[in-house]
Scaffold this active site. Structure first.
Site, PDB file in Angstrom:
ATOM      1  CD  GLU A   1     -13.781 -35.565   4.707  1.00  0.00           C
ATOM      2  OE1 GLU A   1     -13.146 -36.307   4.921  1.00  0.00           O
ATOM      3  OE2 GLU A   1     -14.422 -35.074   3.552  1.00  0.00           O
TER       4      GLU A   1
ATOM      5  CG  ASP B   1      -9.175 -36.022   4.686  1.00  0.00           C
ATOM      6  OD1 ASP B   1      -7.905 -35.892   4.593  1.00  0.00           O
ATOM      7  OD2 ASP B   1      -9.990 -36.473   3.791  1.00  0.00           O
TER       8      ASP B   1
ATOM      9  CB  CYS C   1     -17.547 -43.225   6.887  1.00  0.00           C
ATOM     10  SG  CYS C   1     -17.185 -41.423   6.476  1.00  0.00           S
TER      11      CYS C   1
HETATM   12  C1  PEP Z   1     -12.383 -39.698   5.980  1.00  0.00           C
HETATM   13  O1  PEP Z   1     -11.569 -38.751   5.441  1.00  0.00           O
HETATM   14  O2  PEP Z   1     -12.180 -40.149   6.971  1.00  0.00           O
HETATM   15  C2  PEP Z   1     -13.028 -40.554   4.863  1.00  0.00           C
HETATM   16  C3  PEP Z   1     -13.661 -41.486   5.179  1.00  0.00           C
HETATM   17  O3  PEP Z   1     -12.808 -40.150   3.413  1.00  0.00           O
HETATM   18  P1  PEP Z   1     -11.639 -40.291   2.414  1.00  0.00           P
HETATM   19  O4  PEP Z   1     -10.701 -41.586   3.377  1.00  0.00           O
HETATM   20  O5  PEP Z   1     -12.040 -40.803   1.321  1.00  0.00           O
HETATM   21  O6  PEP Z   1     -10.653 -39.057   2.383  1.00  0.00           O
HETATM   22 MG    MG Z   2     -11.692 -37.507   3.768  1.00  0.00          MG
END
Ligand code: PEP
Ligand code: MG
Length: 626
Positions: free
Chosen positions: A458, A482, A529
């Site tokens: 990320e 991110d 994700c």
């Molecule tokens: C992301 O950064 O894409 C991620 C799935 O983590 P979060 O949204 O919890 O930072």
């Molecule tokens: Mg993230």
């Protein structure tokens, strides 16, 4: 409940149509926004449940009357218990029954009985007054905790007390009876209320308070009634019999829409219902494209309450368990045992599917009171957050890793490290995992010998060196939320720059392609994700770029699955190749939207109840989608 009326319990549930004078201004069309808690579109006449006028008598009694008052209190408890039992028995097994069982347990709590009895005997007050005082005390204690979970328990106490009061006298039994096809409007609903609505063929629910995890939201989802919660002062704006459209895709409630607007919404609802039936029919089938390629669809979960919904929507396990929530609203960090018990319980519920637990990603957009580096940081998103914080707060990290390694003996658990920047940080984190393993082995504590360890990609740096990182881990998962923030330098929480949040920016497409190619070369799986995975506009591009696993909000799964099952890998790869060539995000967006809108118009309209980052033109009928 308020005190100070001599008339006895007087719940005013459904306001009669036309029972209040109607000032001219009040009849205008209104549009309210809230949280889409249970997806779908419901259209019907309002059935307003108004409990604002519930009064509790304050009556003093003679000491000789105490036994009689206690008997009435016992009657109220017994009848309430029996009513919950009857409602429970009408429901299928599952989470909503457990909620009602928990409420029955509260009624059986000896402390509750003793406190009411003490007030009746020692202060010579009526049973109603005593129940109200005890309920108010308990609610105040729970509300002081300033925690969503306790706030929910507080409203449980309120509803239970109300029911006990209703059942203590010769009043009716508090049953709700909305006519079939109604939209229920209430400030809040108890689980028992919501369960009664299942039988009543209600088409929508709107509440003034509540969030995604409130009981009314959970119950509405499991009963599949479209619901929008948290819209504010709904009782002041809707009257019984008003026409209401519940747009539980975007979280909007239309009160008294015009005829043309209503026609358009009826059309949207019909399309939604036909489509929903079609995608739900495939619920238990895997997401296999027409040429046989299997794309694994898993759920993103932050709260245990979302686990049943993951299974219901056909997730093949959890691809991202956001463990930060275990760390929130507390003064001391969770212990190793808490992590162990939590992970073990989650694995049990999801067996035989795997669960990917992300180690804590605290700081920045997920602040915690446990560590407060953020307060002196000018730029917390680039500060001591996530894995960097875990490496600094080593004992907190070690406790989590030890708990997870121990839980892994109970099922297919995987550990995922967030925000890895490059190889030295990865090595440092792997060293903590090795240390945890060695400690457990020395202590003779049962733990799994081999637990797959993966990383989130990320950060642009990690994506660029994904080939190097891939050699040291068992899987990678692209966190586009991110990755987009850091690649395009836009704060993901800042609305002023959200127009720059472009998932199809050439830089993002190239990075995703690069990471999936690195995973393929190293022979490890690459999943994605971030929110992009839940957006039906991007399914073809992501699979075409080589991603073979998508993890998303559970309710988005059926729609994405249906897209994959109706597509061929060669079509998806052709689109990915095409957009990899374009120079600008706008060109890529235009092309992707053109193809996806032609092939999957309903899918794009739905979005699985998921709010898109950039609203597509099909979202609302007045914007030309109908
Ligand atoms: C992301 O950064 O894409 C991620 C799935 O983590 P979060 O949204 O919890 O930072
Ligand atoms: Mg993230």
């Amino acid at each position: 409940m308020s005190e100070g009326d001599k008339d006895g319990p007087r719940p005013r549930r459904a306001t009669e149509p036309g029972s209040r004078p109607t000032p001219a201004g009040e009849r205008a069309r209104r549009e309210l926004s809230g949280i889409a808690a249970s997806p779908g579109v419901g259209i019907g006449r309002a059935y307003v449940i108004d409990r604002r006028h519930f009064h509790v008598p304050r009556r003093e009694i003679e000491p000789a009357e105490a036994d009689e008052e206690l008997a009435r209190f016992g009657l109220g408890l017994g009848r309430t218990h029996a009513q919950l039992e009857a409602i429970k028995n009408r429901l299928p097994h599952g989470e909503h029954r457990q909620i009602l069982e928990a409420q029955q347990m509260m009624l059986r709590d000896p402390d509750l009985r003793q406190r009411v009895e003490a007030l009746i005997r020692n202060e010579s007050i009526s049973a109603e007054w005593a129940v109200d005082r005890v309920a108010t005390e308990i609610r105040e204690t729970l509300e002081r905790a300033d925690d969503e979970y306790f706030a929910e328990r507080s409203s449980d106490i309120g509803f239970l007390a109300e029911r006990v009061l209703l059942h203590m006298g010769d009043v009716d039994d508090g049953e709700l009876s909305p006519p079939p096809g109604s939209v229920v409007i209430a400030h809040d609903l108890s689980p028992a209320d919501t369960a009664q609505l299942a039988r009543a063929q209600v088409v929508g629910i709107v509440t003034g308070v509540g969030g995604q995890t409130s009981h009314s939201a959970i119950m509405a989802r499991s009963l599949e009634i479209p619901a929008v919660v948290g819209v504010g002062d709904i009782l002041g704006l809707v009257q019984s019999d008003d026409m209401v459209v519940v747009d539980a895709i975007d979280g909007v409630v239309l009160v008294r829409p015009g005829t043309e607007e209503l026609d358009r919404w009826q059309h949207v609802r019909d399309r939604y219902d036909v489509f929903e039936e079609r995608v739900q029919r495939e619920h238990g089938l895997p997401a296999i494209a027409q040429d046989g390629t299997h794309i694994v669809l898993r759920a993103n979960v932050a709260l245990d309450a979302e686990v049943p919904s993951s299974l219901f929507h056909g997730a093949e396990g959890v691809g991202l368990f956001r463990t930060e929530f275990i760390f929130m609203d507390r003064e001391i960090p969770p212990t190793e045992d808490e992590h162990y018990r939590h992970a073990k319980a989650v694995l049990r519920k999801l067996a035989p599917y795997p669960v990917v637990f992300r180690t804590f990603d605290l700081g920045s957009d997920k602040p915690t009171d446990l560590v407060r580096y953020g307060e002196r940081e000018h730029n917390p998103a680039m500060g001591l957050r996530s894995l960097r914080l875990a490496l600094r707060e080593r004992s907190m990290f070690l406790a989590q890793v030890r708990g997870l390694l121990r839980a892994a003996v109970h099922g297919p658990l995987r550990i995922m490290l967030p925000l890895v920047s490059g190889i030295s940080e990865l090595r440092a984190a792997l060293a903590v995992i090795d240390e945890a393993r060695a400690q457990l082995a020395d202590e003779g504590v049962a733990h799994a010998q081999t637990v797959p360890i993966g990383i989130m990609v990320e950060m642009p740096s990690a994506a660029i060196v994904a080939d190097v990182l891939a050699r040291h881990v068992d899987f990678m998962s692209i966190g586009t939320n991110d990755l987009i923030q850091y690649t395009l330098a836009i704060d993901r929480t800042n609305d002023d720059v959200s127009y720059l949040y472009r998932p199809l920016h050439p830089a993002i497409l190239r990075l995703i392609h690069r990471v999936s190619a690195a995973g393929k070369a190293a022979g490890i799986s690459v999943s994605l994700c971030g929110e992009m995975a839940a957006d039906p506009r991007y399914t073809w591009v992501l699979v075409g770029l080589g991603v073979r696993e998508l993890s998303m909000h559970p309710s988005a799964i059926p729609v994405i699955k249906n897209i994959i099952r109706s597509s061929t890998l060669s079509d998806m790869e052709a689109l990915a190749r095409e957009v990899l060539e374009v120079e600008d995000a706008e060109d890529a967006e235009r092309r992707v939207l053109e193809i996806m809108q032609t092939r999957f118009p309903e899918h794009l309209l739905h979005g699985g109840g998921q709010r898109f980052v950039n609203e597509g033109p099909l979202r609302r009928p007045q914007e030309g989608g109908g």
